[in-house]
Design a protein around this motif. Structure first.
Motif, short mmCIF file in Angstrom:
data_model
loop_
_atom_site.label_atom_id
_atom_site.label_comp_id
_atom_site.label_asym_id
_atom_site.label_seq_id
_atom_site.Cartn_x
_atom_site.Cartn_y
_atom_site.Cartn_z
N LEU A 122 -8.09 5.49 -5.16
CA LEU A 122 -9.44 4.98 -4.94
C LEU A 122 -10.45 5.72 -5.81
O LEU A 122 -11.47 5.16 -6.21
CB LEU A 122 -9.81 5.11 -3.46
N GLU A 123 -10.18 6.99 -6.08
CA GLU A 123 -11.03 7.78 -6.97
C GLU A 123 -10.13 8.51 -7.95
O GLU A 123 -8.95 8.74 -7.69
CB GLU A 123 -11.87 8.78 -6.18
N THR A 124 -10.69 8.88 -9.10
CA THR A 124 -9.91 9.55 -10.12
C THR A 124 -10.71 10.69 -10.74
O THR A 124 -11.82 11.00 -10.29
CB THR A 124 -9.43 8.55 -11.19
N PRO A 139 -7.01 13.66 -7.75
CA PRO A 139 -7.64 13.97 -6.47
C PRO A 139 -6.87 13.38 -5.30
O PRO A 139 -6.14 12.39 -5.46
CB PRO A 139 -9.03 13.32 -6.60
N PRO A 140 -7.02 13.96 -4.11
CA PRO A 140 -6.27 13.49 -2.94
C PRO A 140 -6.53 12.02 -2.62
O PRO A 140 -5.66 11.35 -2.07
CB PRO A 140 -6.76 14.40 -1.81
N CYS A 141 -7.72 11.53 -2.96
CA CYS A 141 -8.06 10.14 -2.64
C CYS A 141 -7.63 9.16 -3.73
O CYS A 141 -7.95 7.97 -3.65
CB CYS A 141 -9.55 10.00 -2.38
N ASP A 161 0.82 -1.22 0.00
CA ASP A 161 0.00 0.00 0.00
C ASP A 161 0.85 1.26 0.00
O ASP A 161 0.55 2.22 -0.71
CB ASP A 161 -0.92 0.02 1.22
N ALA A 174 -8.37 0.43 -7.08
CA ALA A 174 -7.16 1.18 -6.74
C ALA A 174 -5.99 0.75 -7.63
O ALA A 174 -5.26 1.60 -8.16
CB ALA A 174 -6.81 0.98 -5.27
N LEU A 186 -5.34 -0.73 0.84
CA LEU A 186 -5.60 -0.01 -0.40
C LEU A 186 -5.72 -0.96 -1.58
O LEU A 186 -6.74 -1.02 -2.25
CB LEU A 186 -4.49 1.01 -0.64
#
Length: 665
Positions: A636-638, A631-633, A243, A587, A474
């Motif tokens: 997991l997200e884009t 994005p900061p996440c 991770d 991820a 993750l």
């Protein structure tokens, strides 16, 4: 002259029994939970070249059969009867020890004035000093923070305990009495093994026993090559990720190619990340070390269940691990949590072998081993109580024709769980629940095994919890052939209070009386399309509280009502249009879309020879601009900047190649 087959098998059985007797003595006389219950120890017999020719089959840590003790043996000149060598140093023992809490002892076994063999025992000690209780912290940046480094020294001289060494050990540990008790257990095991070997030699003769050492290893090597010939010749590749570097934010990559050729396999870790300034490094010294080859050995012993367990199993394996890489770091790299990386290496080999043997190899197992540790203040000058509550693991990976094993990781761990009663008797911890984790397995025609969960209540103030090796938070355990990934690891503080506070990775978590903590591990990956799973098997999982009704419908297209299986509704669910989620997890898919494997390999080749500070600086600079567009996440997200971020990363690596070229010093 080689021994005949019957004599060789008789000696194999006798020598194996010798090692198992040693292990039983060690376990029954051990002081700490991690020895007498978890069984993080082993015993074996080595030849004069430091290779184990006798190893236990049914007790102890199974994966260390390939360790080599030669460097440790050579460090002591003129050994005498009654001597016992002690070390825990991964560097000065050249990988016999792989982190400092693993205390290694070796005794020369003499017959008529000549060394016939060496007895070996190891165990994981409670504490050998260092920055944190239990000595192991993922955030340690070098081995000096990890505790007392013991080069090969004589713990016992000619049968007499070396009190100077004992005093140094005691002065550098938070748990000196516990350590002393466990060391005495190892010495008892060595003594029993020596006496048993003397009886074997008396019956068969020294020349026969010495010849058996060579013949057993030669025989195991030949049998291993026979198994490896069942793998189609060719080159296979796989990669996977940790991770991050103990919470640094950047994932850590491991890459492997394996070339199989007529019963020989060559492993090449080129492209894996450079060593990191945290405790994830594996001190392999560039050799076919146990932590880098275990899945190969497991495959051999699975497909040939009667093969002798000894160092000959590694004979058909060669290896290249770049100097300065995560799997061949330079001193003084921190190595305390090397097992987390070893688990991921196991996943690499598992995925790679699955390409060659798709109906033999499983999907990814839970991919994390988390010794969940409590450190309690004794008060009034009493010794600190450091105990492993449980070695928490995930579920096994599903494979063709079989579901994964629930609550057991079929990778590098064969440690036992601790009885709840023993944990509560030896700590100020109340275990509210120790169970399988519902809905955690990767869905599949053959699902993964369920992960575990442990829910504890703290009964004493001034308590610290450690959970070293937390991974798969993750990057989920991947599925195979359309199977789904397992759920990620999760740690929750006070889950009874409005769902609690979700924590990330922890180093030292200070807790007080009344606090509650819930640790949940991943399930294994699934194998095959979940909509091909037998609906009756799905129904049984619901009835056994392994799967919720909602998950049965969503993941398997199976409708369960209070009356039972609804066949008509199930048929409708399975015929409806559906999205096909990724077997690897969102991820990992998102990460590799931006950071392509070939470019990651180019970056890593630049970093191997750099200093620790340079590695960290160059690596972060290469990723920084790309991540600034995401994005900061992420991952997991884009967002819509994927192409821009990918271009930035390629450009950054090219610029580093230009900057670090030999023509531009």
């Amino acid at each position: 002259m080689k021994l005949d087959a019957i004599t060789l098998e008789i000696l194999n059985q006798k020598l194996t029994a010798l090692t198992e007797e040693m292990c039983h003595i060690l376990q029954r006389t051990g002081r700490t939970l991690y020895v007498k219950e978890t069984a993080d120890f082993c015993c074996a017999v080595a030849d004069p070249q430091g290779k184990f020719f006798a190893y236990p089959r049914g007790i102890g840590v199974s994966g260390f059969v390939g360790l080599n003790a030669l460097t440790t043996l050579q460090a002591i000149t003129e050994p005498e009867p009654g001597d016992v060598i002690l070390t825990n140093d991964p560097w000065r023992s050249r990988g016999l020890a792989t982190h400092l809490p693993d205390l290694q002892v070796l005794e020369p076994w003499f017959v008529e004035g000549e060394i016939v063999a060496w007895g070996w025992a190891f165990l994981h000690a409670s504490d050998v000093g260092g920055r944190v209780p239990s000595s192991i912290s993922p955030t340690n940046s070098d081995i000096f923070q990890e505790g007392l480094q013991i080069p090969p020294v004589k713990l016992v001289r000619a049968g007499k305990l070396n009190q100077d060494v004992v005093n140094i050990l005691a002065a550098n540990s938070r748990t000196p009495e516990a350590n002393a008790g466990d060391i005495q257990a190892m010495l008892a095991a060595l003594s029993a093994g020596r006496q048993r070997l003397e009886k074997i030699v008396a019956q068969h003769g020294t020349p026969t026993v010495v010849q058996a050492q060579r013949d057993l290893q030669t025989y195991a090597a030949a049998r291993a090559r026979q198994v490896l010939r069942r793998i189609p010749d060719g080159c296979y590749q796989f990669e996977d990720f940790l991770d991050d570097a103990a919470g640094s934010g950047l994932p850590v990559r491991l890459a492997l190619s394996a070339t199989f050729d007529d019963g020989h396999v060559h492993l090449d870790f080129s492209g894996s990340d450079a060593q990191v300034a945290v405790a994830l490094n594996i001190p392999s010294h560039g050799e076919p070390h146990a932590w880098l080859t275990l899945r190969i050995l497991a495959l051999i012993c699975t497909l040939d269940k009667t093969i002798p367990l000894n160092a000959g199993l590694l004979e058909p394996i060669s290896l290249y691990a770049p100097v300065g890489s995560l799997v061949n770091p330079l001193y003084p790299a921190a190595v305390g949590v090397r097992h987390a990386t070893a688990v991921r290496v196991n996943d690499l080999l598992n995925g790679l072998l699955g390409q060659a043997l798709p109906q033999v190899m499983p999907a990814a197992s839970g991919g994390t081993i988390i010794p969940f540790v409590v450190a309690e203040s004794g008060g009034n000058g009493k010794e600190l109580n450091v105990q492993v509550m449980e070695p928490m693991v995930g579920g096994g990976g599903g494979r063709y024709g079989r579901d994964g094993i629930d609550g057991r990781d079929n990778s590098i761990s064969n440690l036992a769980n601790n009885p709840v009663e023993m944990v509560e008797a030896e700590t100020q911890i109340q275990i509210l629940q120790y169970a399988l984790r519902e809905d955690s397995a990767g869905a599949g025609q053959w699902r993964g095994g369920m992960g575990q969960q442990i829910h504890v209540r703290i009964l004493q103030d001034d308590t610290t919890l450690l959970a070293r090796g937390m991974e798969r938070m993750l990057f989920q355990p991947w599925g195979v052939n359309g199977g789904m990934p397992g759920k990620p690891t999760r740690l929750t503080l006070d889950p009874h209070l409005n769902g609690g506070q979700i924590l990330g990775k922890i180093d030292l978590l200070s807790v007080k009386k009344g606090d509650e903590v819930l640790l949940q591990t991943p399930g294994g990956g699934g194998w095959g399309d979940p909509f091909q799973r037998d609906p009756v098997a799905v129904k049984q999982d619901v009835e056994n509280a392994l799967l919720t009704v909602a998950a049965a419908a969503e993941q398997y297209g199976v409708a369960i009502t209070p009356e039972g299986l609804d066949e008509a509704a199930t048929a409708a669910l399975r015929q409806a249009e559906r999205a096909t989620p990724s077997s690897r997890g969102v991820a990992r898919d998102n990460w590799l879309t931006v950071f392509e494997p070939a470019v990651l390999s180019r970056l890593n080749h630049l970093l191997y020879s750099r200093s620790p500070a340079e590695r960290q600086r160059y690596r972060h600079s290469a990723f920084a601009e790309a991540l600034a567009h995401l994005p900061p996440c992420f991952p997991l997200e884009t967002n819509n900047n994927i192409a821009i971020a990918r271009h930035c990363f390629v450009h950054a690596v090219a610029a580093l190649e230009q900057q670090l070229s030999p023509l531009n010093p």
